[in-house]
Design a protein around this motif. Structure first.
Motif, PDB file in Angstrom:
ATOM      1  N   LEU A   1       0.816  -1.212   0.000  1.00 35.38           N
ATOM      2  CA  LEU A   1       0.000   0.000   0.000  1.00 35.38           C
ATOM      3  C   LEU A   1       0.854   1.267   0.000  1.00 35.38           C
ATOM      4  O   LEU A   1       0.366   2.340  -0.320  1.00 35.38           O
ATOM      5  N   GLY A   2       2.100   1.154   0.365  1.00 36.53           N
ATOM      6  CA  GLY A   2       2.974   2.324   0.290  1.00 36.53           C
ATOM      7  C   GLY A   2       3.410   2.656  -1.121  1.00 36.53           C
ATOM      8  O   GLY A   2       3.848   3.781  -1.389  1.00 36.53           O
ATOM      9  N   VAL A   3       3.283   1.689  -2.038  1.00 38.16           N
ATOM     10  CA  VAL A   3       3.733   1.919  -3.411  1.00 38.16           C
ATOM     11  C   VAL A   3       2.929   3.017  -4.110  1.00 38.16           C
ATOM     12  O   VAL A   3       3.514   3.884  -4.765  1.00 38.16           O
ATOM     13  N   PRO A   4       1.562   3.046  -4.016  1.00 42.35           N
ATOM     14  CA  PRO A   4       0.829   4.144  -4.675  1.00 42.35           C
ATOM     15  C   PRO A   4       1.261   5.526  -4.209  1.00 42.35           C
ATOM     16  O   PRO A   4       1.330   6.457  -5.001  1.00 42.35           O
ATOM     17  N   ALA A   5       1.567   5.658  -2.907  1.00 47.77           N
ATOM     18  CA  ALA A   5       2.014   6.961  -2.421  1.00 47.77           C
ATOM     19  C   ALA A   5       3.329   7.358  -3.071  1.00 47.77           C
ATOM     20  O   ALA A   5       3.527   8.515  -3.463  1.00 47.77           O
ATOM     21  N   VAL A   6       4.232   6.407  -3.220  1.00 50.06           N
ATOM     22  CA  VAL A   6       5.516   6.703  -3.856  1.00 50.06           C
ATOM     23  C   VAL A   6       5.319   7.031  -5.333  1.00 50.06           C
ATOM     24  O   VAL A   6       5.915   7.966  -5.874  1.00 50.06           O
ATOM     25  N   VAL A   7       4.449   6.251  -5.998  1.00 52.08           N
ATOM     26  CA  VAL A   7       4.203   6.492  -7.423  1.00 52.08           C
ATOM     27  C   VAL A   7       3.599   7.872  -7.650  1.00 52.08           C
ATOM     28  O   VAL A   7       3.992   8.600  -8.564  1.00 52.08           O
ATOM     29  N   MET A   8       2.636   8.255  -6.793  1.00 54.39           N
ATOM     30  CA  MET A   8       1.967   9.535  -6.996  1.00 54.39           C
ATOM     31  C   MET A   8       2.864  10.736  -6.710  1.00 54.39           C
ATOM     32  O   MET A   8       2.543  11.855  -7.096  1.00 54.39           O
ATOM     33  N   LEU A   9       4.007  10.526  -6.031  1.00 53.74           N
ATOM     34  CA  LEU A   9       4.947  11.618  -5.822  1.00 53.74           C
ATOM     35  C   LEU A   9       5.480  12.152  -7.155  1.00 53.74           C
ATOM     36  O   LEU A   9       5.888  13.307  -7.243  1.00 53.74           O
TER      37      LEU A   9
END
Length: 356
Positions: free
Chosen positions: A160-168
């Motif tokens: 679930l941390g991956v979408p936050a990193v991608v959206m950066l």
């Protein structure tokens, strides 16, 4: 006692309190199928792991949609990228939540506990008991002896941390990249659309301003003429370019007696007939300012009451703002209208990490 301070009579025929509130006791405990049937327990474990796996799959699909689907594509009349982002991220959170609920309902320890009220501050013995119960609960949750559930949960939650990193990535280019290759005039955080010879126009209506149009004590909300006629191609700005430059280029014009002005060093020729021009954006958190007190020449920010002395280079006299408002140097063009001598000599708005 009654309302007059007299003892009220007691009815001796009333039953004892214990007779009124008999202890109902605890109902017989009903065991869950997973508590008595090993096959049902294994089936529930697989169900929980499947839900966690579906959550992880939705998270992966979120990243795939980000890479594959373009921002301009549509689906069923909606923006395809945003729609798929919402569906996949919602699925990831939904399956993760359902999996945790099922785990708690079917696999964690099922006990009924009766606890009497206690003082607000627990005793040391109660605290020790609580810690022991917490450790027991961790053990009874089965997370240590159910590697399938544990590993699938960690995988789903970790992804679930991956979408936050991608959206950066959608934060946009750095200021250095924008400065080197500006997509439109005034882009970037260190400069605005203001330029030498650009007229100051009234906000909303866009009409230019002559010095004689203003009286002592007047305040006018202004904008750069460049937002109505682009200095690049002579066309009006639209969309993001218009909104960015309206927000960054907004100014206030004030007129006072010339002898009341205390010019800053090197700013002796920045005013015209007592007319001064400052950024409208507060240097605290960027709120727009226009509350002017003409007798003191103070400009008040309505958000957090930062107050600036416009007669003294917009010096901060009260509030949380740490810097004066940037001042725009004024001049008069050949047609008698107020124009800028140049862009602001410092970035407008609140402070940021690259600001001196």
């Amino acid at each position: 006692m009654d309302g007059h301070g007299h003892d009220e009579p007691v009815d001796e025929n009333l039953p004892e309190r214990d007779d009124l509130y008999a202890n109902p006791g605890v109902h017989e405990h009903l065991w869950r199928p997973t508590d008595v049937d090993p096959k049902a327990e294994k089936r529930a474990e697989r169900q929980v792991a499947t839900l966690f796996t579906l959550s992880a799959l939705c998270t992966v699909l979120f990243v795939v949609c980000y890479v594959v689907v373009g921002p301009d594509e549509t689906l069923a009349g909606f923006g395809a990228q945003n729609l798929l982002f919402g569906l996949t991220l919602a699925g990831a959170l939904l399956f993760l939540g359902i999996g945790i609920i099922q785990w708690a309902r079917k696999l964690m320890a099922d006990q009924e506990i009766v606890e009497y009220r206690h003082p607000a501050r627990s005793s040391d013995e109660d605290r020790a008991t609580t810690i022991e119960a917490l450790n027991t609960g961790i053990g009874e949750s089965g997370i240590g002896r159910r590697p399938l559930v544990r590993n699938s949960l960690l995988g789903a939650a970790g992804l679930l941390g991956v979408p936050a990193v991608v959206m950066l990535r959608d934060l946009g280019p750095t200021n250095a990249q924008v400065t080197e290759n500006p997509p439109f005039p005034g882009s970037g955080i260190t400069n605005t659309i203001w330029d030498k010879g650009m007229r100051v126009v009234r906000d909303v209506v866009g009409t230019p301003i002559r010095p004689e149009d203003m009286q002592i004590g007047d305040l006018i909300n202004g904008e750069p003429e460049g937002i109505y006629v682009s200095p690049w191609d002579g066309e009006p700005l639209e969309g993001v370019a218009l909104q960015v430059n309206k927000s960054k280029g907004a100014v206030v014009l004030v007129k006072m007696e010339p002898e009341e002005i205390i010019p800053g060093t090197g700013r002796e020729n920045w005013s015209v007939d007592g007319i001064l021009c400052y950024s409208k954006i507060c240097t605290h958190v960027g709120c727009p300012i226009s509350l002017y007190e003409r007798t003191t020449h103070h400009l008040l920010c309505p958000c957090h009451q930062s107050t600036f002395d416009l007669a003294d280079s917009a010096r901060v006299v009260f509030g949380p703002a740490a810097r004066p408002l940037p001042q725009l140097a004024l001049a008069v063009d050949a047609d008698g209208y107020l124009v800028a001598q140049s862009d602001f000599d410092e970035p407008v708005g609140p402070s940021f990490w690259e600001r001196g």
